[in-house]
Design a protein around this motif. Structure first.
Motif, PDB file in Angstrom:
ATOM      1  N   TYR A  52     -12.961  19.307  39.140  1.00  0.00           N
ATOM      2  CA  TYR A  52     -12.524  19.648  40.498  1.00  0.00           C
ATOM      3  C   TYR A  52     -13.184  18.810  41.586  1.00  0.00           C
ATOM      4  CZ  TYR A  52      -9.562  23.076  38.469  1.00  0.00           C
ATOM      5  OH  TYR A  52      -8.570  23.648  37.757  1.00  0.00           O
ATOM      6  N   PRO A  53     -14.502  18.620  41.514  1.00  0.00           N
ATOM      7  CA  PRO A  53     -15.079  17.699  42.513  1.00  0.00           C
ATOM      8  C   PRO A  53     -14.426  16.324  42.445  1.00  0.00           C
ATOM      9  CG  PRO A  53     -16.829  18.895  41.427  1.00  0.00           C
ATOM     10  CD  PRO A  53     -15.550  19.264  40.704  1.00  0.00           C
ATOM     11  N   GLN A  56     -11.116  16.404  44.113  1.00  0.00           N
ATOM     12  CA  GLN A  56     -11.260  16.443  45.568  1.00  0.00           C
ATOM     13  C   GLN A  56     -11.542  15.052  46.120  1.00  0.00           C
ATOM     14  OE1 GLN A  56     -10.810  19.327  47.432  1.00  0.00           O
ATOM     15  NE2 GLN A  56     -10.200  20.195  45.473  1.00  0.00           N
ATOM     16  N   LYS A  60      -9.226  13.051  48.705  1.00  0.00           N
ATOM     17  CA  LYS A  60      -9.767  12.570  49.968  1.00  0.00           C
ATOM     18  C   LYS A  60      -9.445  11.097  50.167  1.00  0.00           C
ATOM     19  CE  LYS A  60     -13.842  12.426  52.800  1.00  0.00           C
ATOM     20  NZ  LYS A  60     -15.167  11.869  52.769  1.00  0.00           N
ATOM     21  N   LYS A  62      -6.971   9.666  49.010  1.00  0.00           N
ATOM     22  CA  LYS A  62      -5.494   9.556  48.959  1.00  0.00           C
ATOM     23  C   LYS A  62      -5.033   8.768  47.734  1.00  0.00           C
ATOM     24  CE  LYS A  62      -4.665  10.118  53.857  1.00  0.00           C
ATOM     25  NZ  LYS A  62      -5.854   9.668  54.568  1.00  0.00           N
ATOM     26  N   ARG A  78      -1.557  24.199  41.224  1.00  0.00           N
ATOM     27  CA  ARG A  78      -1.529  23.047  42.133  1.00  0.00           C
ATOM     28  C   ARG A  78      -1.315  21.819  41.268  1.00  0.00           C
ATOM     29  NH1 ARG A  78      -4.608  21.515  47.395  1.00  0.00           N
ATOM     30  NH2 ARG A  78      -6.603  21.365  46.324  1.00  0.00           N
TER      31      ARG A  78
ATOM     32  N   MET B   1      -6.662  11.004  58.444  1.00  0.00           N
ATOM     33  CA  MET B   1      -7.006  12.253  59.123  1.00  0.00           C
ATOM     34  C   MET B   1      -8.280  12.064  59.949  1.00  0.00           C
ATOM     35  SD  MET B   1      -7.338  15.995  57.434  1.00  0.00           S
ATOM     36  CE  MET B   1      -6.358  15.610  55.996  1.00  0.00           C
ATOM     37  N   LEU B  13      -8.369  23.890  52.860  1.00  0.00           N
ATOM     38  CA  LEU B  13      -8.706  23.156  51.641  1.00  0.00           C
ATOM     39  C   LEU B  13      -9.592  23.993  50.716  1.00  0.00           C
ATOM     40  CD1 LEU B  13      -9.578  19.626  53.040  1.00  0.00           C
ATOM     41  CD2 LEU B  13      -7.978  20.095  51.197  1.00  0.00           C
ATOM     42  N   LEU B  17      -8.897  25.477  46.922  1.00  0.00           N
ATOM     43  CA  LEU B  17      -9.800  25.126  45.823  1.00  0.00           C
ATOM     44  C   LEU B  17     -10.214  26.379  45.055  1.00  0.00           C
ATOM     45  CD1 LEU B  17     -11.415  22.647  44.683  1.00  0.00           C
ATOM     46  CD2 LEU B  17     -13.320  23.515  46.029  1.00  0.00           C
ATOM     47  N   SER B  60     -17.532  20.418  45.323  1.00  0.00           N
ATOM     48  CA  SER B  60     -16.196  19.960  45.714  1.00  0.00           C
ATOM     49  C   SER B  60     -16.060  19.975  47.221  1.00  0.00           C
ATOM     50  CB  SER B  60     -15.126  20.860  45.128  1.00  0.00           C
ATOM     51  OG  SER B  60     -15.347  20.979  43.740  1.00  0.00           O
ATOM     52  N   ILE B  63     -17.579  17.134  49.281  1.00  0.00           N
ATOM     53  CA  ILE B  63     -16.867  15.872  49.383  1.00  0.00           C
ATOM     54  C   ILE B  63     -16.170  15.724  50.727  1.00  0.00           C
ATOM     55  CG2 ILE B  63     -14.831  14.685  48.449  1.00  0.00           C
ATOM     56  CD1 ILE B  63     -15.976  15.945  45.695  1.00  0.00           C
ATOM     57  N   TRP B  64     -15.744  16.834  51.271  1.00  0.00           N
ATOM     58  CA  TRP B  64     -14.996  16.770  52.531  1.00  0.00           C
ATOM     59  C   TRP B  64     -15.903  16.740  53.739  1.00  0.00           C
ATOM     60  CZ3 TRP B  64     -10.061  15.704  52.134  1.00  0.00           C
ATOM     61  CH2 TRP B  64      -9.437  15.987  50.917  1.00  0.00           C
ATOM     62  N   ARG B  65     -17.184  16.917  53.519  1.00  0.00           N
ATOM     63  CA  ARG B  65     -18.089  17.026  54.662  1.00  0.00           C
ATOM     64  C   ARG B  65     -18.631  15.694  55.067  1.00  0.00           C
ATOM     65  NH1 ARG B  65     -21.178  21.963  52.173  1.00  0.00           N
ATOM     66  NH2 ARG B  65     -19.600  23.504  52.706  1.00  0.00           N
TER      67      ARG B  65
END
Lengths: 113, 886
Positions: A52-53, A56, A60, A62, A78, B1, B13, B17, B60, B63-65
């Motif tokens: 999962y990481p 992600q 991110k 794309k 998903r 984005m 998001l 998850l 996970s 990663i977006w941070r």
């Protein structure tokens, strides 16, 4: 804590395998995990969660995109799909990996020749 | 984005998850069940193969941070919540820290204002001063405060230098404005014509002085400072009719300087700025009254300017060689060298206090260290109560670094709050400090500003404290083995020994550091007391000093001496005056007058003072041999002198002094003179209580070769100085309208000279007390903690027959061990530290055994009291309750 050595892949290896699997067909997380496990003949002991990481990260950057859908077993899942950028990235990574592997193989073969 | 959109999309998001992972696990379980596993077993297998769900979700999300900012905010939120829950701890910590950081910052603010801040002029970093190297011009002539060079020297530097794009000279002095008894002092700033232009100071009103304003004496134009314009001229618009009588001359005020400009002296301010003028006679070569500064040309450094000054020096000093001096002095003068020094921060007499301020900063730093030790102890105690929380979080997969970050965030939050409050506190504390440096005679005008240096300092101190009190406890707290912590959690007969020893170490440190501070404060308090009670060898109380000036009267020069006598008789006739005498130099007031002397074959220096006959009687100084001066010692009688015992020891050892002669060296206005010694007085302090007593010579006022239109009168009376001053002032004003009179309480003036000692005594005493208090709180806390941890043990002991006294003994013995270690280390540290403070002490050795003994005694007894309370609590433990608790 078992099999720590076996699980340690080089950075980006998991991503590469995910991209390669998704090139064949779009899949959801669980199916992806099962597919990688099966095709690798359980040689690579990957903690399912670690997918999962990685997913992600790909999202991110794309390299893949994801959409909610219904699986064959009638489950809300998903589904991840390879983007053109992902395909390009995969090709690049694979060729890089092959070069690296070739290099390593040559060095390892040195003693016997 | 964009990152903003990302931020809002993120919640979504994260939800996806979590749902996805839940579905994953469900699907897996379903499949496992389908293959014949029980539901429970399937769930366990699925989780095992998936890994740590929380950790994976966190990874996970990570990663977006953007790097760890969010987790920092989360930490802050969590820390705020925890801190709110333990309000007592939080308040204690913040109050302690803000006091500590506030005190440090306040002292630093003063140092910053006095020493570090640049002058409020354009590009101050380009300013440099030209001075004589090494010890300067000592012994070459008359020295005025901040005066480094003579005006003839300045003129030659101005004409020959290339280093500066603009160069100017300035000088400060207090003079009088107004007429007769209406006269008032003002702080004058004398400048060369381009002073304001070179500094880039723009007028607030009118125009400032220009090169054209410099010319022949008398001065006709001047500018005033903003504050003087406001207070003395009422902020009126300037016009040619606005004039002041400055030093007897009518001067037009042509401009006002901006509010921020105080002159060149940091901590002081000027009232009126006047241009230098060229007198009819040649400028004096022996009055060192100007400071020369300039703006370095682009590309010129201090070194290059110094090289130029060095090259110019021989010519300049040759051309301005002293007149009327002996050959040796003239040769020394000609060998002087000029050099350039940075001058961006101006000059300041307050810089003499540097050492004291640095020392105070050190003391305040140590107090803060003690406070930090207390906090660290509190944090350690908290850490042990939070052990379970940490264990649970470690077990749930939190990494140790994550927990560390969490705990340090708490410390950081405390330190930051403490620093913020400390900076606020420092605003008023620093003003109190400035106020305590001021005396009646010298008001200090320091601009205390919270600039970037102060903020940086406070932040630095806060950061350091945070590290000191936060890091070790945080490491402790997170070094828990989850299993053992959860198993024993809060039970057990004795606590972990290791944690105890860290706390003990902290307390030992506290005791030793506070002992250092107590010894230091006692030393300063006793030194101050020594100064206050010191006998300078003459009367201090009941003495009033009068300054009488009569330059506005039209008396001819040859009447000055007799008019001075008339004024003295006038003062003698004031009711309550026991005796009065004139002197050319008021003792213990920093003024100094030296002449070279030759006694027989010996050469040296002596202080010289010309006094009227009753001077020794007025000041209560006995004559030990020979006689005092009388009315028969007149301008035409043989020259006679009274010397002090140091003079006799230095120049006449073993010889009967009476009847011998001494000869003074030649100086301008002071021809070489032979004096016959007619009397000897005991040693009295000269111009400073602290200094060594120099050889001193007194001669009759009637034989003073350089009488000016002024006089100092020492008045002895049994009435209060204020009363004497008021009557005398009235009486003189009634008869002589054009005589200016000023009166000072002699004792008060002497004490005003002790501000530095007073401040050191006050502040170090205050910090010493604070240190003891903090150390005792620390000791009390640790002993209480030890008692609480050993409750079971004590219960068992009592059940086995130990008496209450035995229990108190056990605890007190523990305290004693800590005390002995702390006191031992403290004495060693204090011995080392006191050596550095030795020069600040008066009549006291830095390793004074009495001081050390008293300080140690006080500390030990307070410490024992602090530990007795928890010890007695331990003795009241009911064995049954303690054991049942187990």
């Amino acid at each position: 804590m078992k099999n720590r050595e076996q699980r340690d892949l080089f950075p980006g290896a998991l991503e590469m395998m995910i991209l390669r699997t998704l090139r064949r067909q779009p899949l959801h997380g669980y199916a992806l995990a099962q597919h990688i496990k099966r095709t690798s003949n359980d040689l690579l002991q990957i903690e399912e969660g670690s997918l999962y990481p990685a997913l992600q990260r790909l999202l991110k950057d794309k390299l893949v995109n994801a959409e909610w859908g219904i699986s064959s077993t009638n489950r809300r899942v998903r589904i991840y799909k390879l983007t053109p950028a992902g395909a390009k990235h995969l090709a690049h990574e694979v060729s890089r990996f092959e070069k690296m592997l070739e290099g390593i193989t040559r060095v390892l073969a040195l003693g016997e020749s | 984005m964009s990152w903003l959109k990302q931020f809002f999309a993120r919640r979504h998001l994260y939800k996806d998850l979590s749902e996805e992972i839940r579905e994953h696990l469900d699907e897996k379980i379903e499949e496992l069940v389908a293959s014949g596993m029980s539901k429970r077993e399937a769930a366990a297998v699925a989780r095992r193969e998936f890994g740590n769900v929380t950790l994976i979700e966190e990874d996970s999300r990570e990663i977006w941070r953007w790097p760890s900012i969010e987790s920092f905010f989360a930490d802050v939120r969590y820390a705020l919540r925890t801190l709110r829950q333990s309000a007592a701890f939080t308040v204690t910590a913040i109050v302690t820290l803000s006091l500590g950081i506030g005190a440090n910052t306040a002292i630093f603010m003063l140092l910053d204002a006095v020493r570090l801040r640049s002058l409020p002029v354009q590009n101050p970093q380009e300013l440099a001063e030209v001075r004589i190297t090494d010890t300067g011009h000592q012994g070459m002539g008359i020295n005025q405060e901040y005066g480094e060079l003579t005006r003839p020297l300045w003129q030659r530097i101005r004409d020959q230098q290339h280093a500066f794009s603009g160069v100017f000279a300035w000088s400060v002095n207090q003079r009088y404005v107004g007429r007769g008894s209406e006269m008032r002092r003002f702080k004058g700033l004398w400048v060369t014509g381009d002073f304001f232009q070179v500094l880039g100071v723009r007028p607030f009103r009118g125009r400032l002085l220009m090169p054209d304003d410099e010319g022949a004496c008398p001065v006709t134009r001047a500018v005033v400072s903003y504050s003087y314009w406001q207070s003395e001229l009422g902020g009126r618009d300037l016009s040619p009719t606005i004039r002041l009588i400055v030093d007897n001359e009518l001067v037009e005020i042509i401009g006002v300087t901006p509010p921020g400009f105080f002159g060149m002296v940091v901590g002081d301010h000027f009232d009126i700025a006047l241009p230098f003028c060229q007198p009819k006679e040649e400028l004096s070569r022996h009055i060192f009254d100007v400071s020369v500064m300039g703006r370095l040309r682009p590309g010129w450094t201090i070194q290059r300017a110094t090289a130029e000054m060095d090259a110019l020096s021989p010519g300049i000093f040759e051309a301005t060689a002293l007149l009327d001096r002996d050959a040796h002095t003239i040769e020394t003068y000609k060998k002087f060298k000029l050099a350039a020094y940075p001058a961006s921060t101006g000059v300041s007499a307050l810089r003499d206090y540097d050492r004291s301020l640095m020392l105070l900063l050190g003391i305040a730093g140590l107090v803060l260290l003690i406070a930090c030790a207390n906090l660290a102890n509190l944090m350690l105690a908290r850490a042990s109560t939070r052990q379970r929380e940490m264990a649970v979080r470690l077990a749930l997969g939190a990494s140790r670094s994550r927990l560390l970050r969490q705990l340090l965030t708490e410390s950081l939050l405390l330190a930051a709050t403490g620093a913020a409050l400390g900076i606020l506190l420092a605003q008023s504390l620093s003003r109190v400090l400035v106020w305590s440096f001021s005396t009646e005679g010298t008001e200090i005008n320091l601009q205390i500003v919270t600039d970037w240096r102060v903020l940086l300092f406070a932040a630095g101190v806060a950061g350091l404290t945070c590290i000191v009190f936060g890091i070790v406890p945080a490491f402790r707290a997170t070094r828990t083995e989850p299993i053992s912590a959860m198993k024993t959690g809060g039970r057990g007969t004795t606590g972990s020994h290791e944690r105890f020893s860290l706390q003990r170490l902290l307390v030992v440190t506290q005791i030793s550091v506070s002992l250092v501070l107590v010894i230091g404060s006692l030393l300063f308090v006793r030194s101050f007391r020594n100064l206050m009670t010191f006998d300078p060898g003459m009367h201090e109380d009941g003495i009033t000093v009068a300054f009488l000036g009569f330059w506005q009267s039209d008396l001819p020069r040859d009447r000055w001496a007799s008019f001075q006598k008339e004024l003295l008789d006038e003062i003698r006739s004031v009711p309550g005056v026991l005796s009065a005498a004139t002197t050319t130099n008021v003792p213990l007031s920093q003024g100094s007058w030296t002449h070279g002397v030759r006694v027989g074959s010996q050469e040296g220096n002596s202080k010289f003072t010309w006094v009227s006959p009753s001077y020794f009687e007025t000041m209560g100084i006995p004559i030990v041999r020979g006689r005092s001066f009388t009315q028969d010692d007149t301008a035409s009688s043989p020259r006679v002198a009274v010397v002090n015992e140091t003079f006799v020891r230095r120049y006449l050892s073993g010889v009967e002094p009476i009847g011998l002669t001494l000869r003074t060296g030649q100086e301008p206005n002071y021809p070489s003179t032979v004096y016959e010694i007619v009397g000897v007085i005991p040693d009295t302090k000269y111009n400073d209580l602290r200094g060594q007593i120099p050889p001193m010579t007194f001669a009759p006022a009637s034989q003073f070769p350089n009488q000016g239109p002024w006089s100092n009168v020492m008045i002895h009376s049994n009435l209060a100085p204020a009363a004497i001053a008021a009557t005398a002032k009235r009486q003189i004003a009634g008869k002589h309208r054009d005589v200016i009179t000023e009166f000072v309480d002699f004792q008060r003036q002497i004490r005003d000279g002790l501000v530095e000692e007073r401040l050191m005594a006050m502040l170090s005493g205050f910090f010493g007390l604070l240190a003891v208090l903090l150390a005792m709180v620390g000791l009390y806390g640790v002993i209480s903690y030890i008692v609480a941890m050993r409750r079971n043990e004590i219960g068992i002991r009592m059940a086995l027959g130990a008496s209450r006294g035995d229990v108190v003994g056990i605890i007190v013995r523990q305290t004693l061990v800590l005390l002995i270690l702390g006191v031992g280390a403290g004495i060693v540290l204090a011995l080392a530290a006191a050596r550095g403070a030795g020069s600040l002490l008066f009549d006291l050795r830095p390793n004074d055994p009495f001081t050390f003994a008293v300080a140690t005694g006080v500390l030990v007894s307070i410490a024992l009291v602090a530990s007795l309370v928890p010890a007695r609590r331990a003795a009241r433990v009911d064995p049954m309750v303690a054991l049942r608790y187990e």
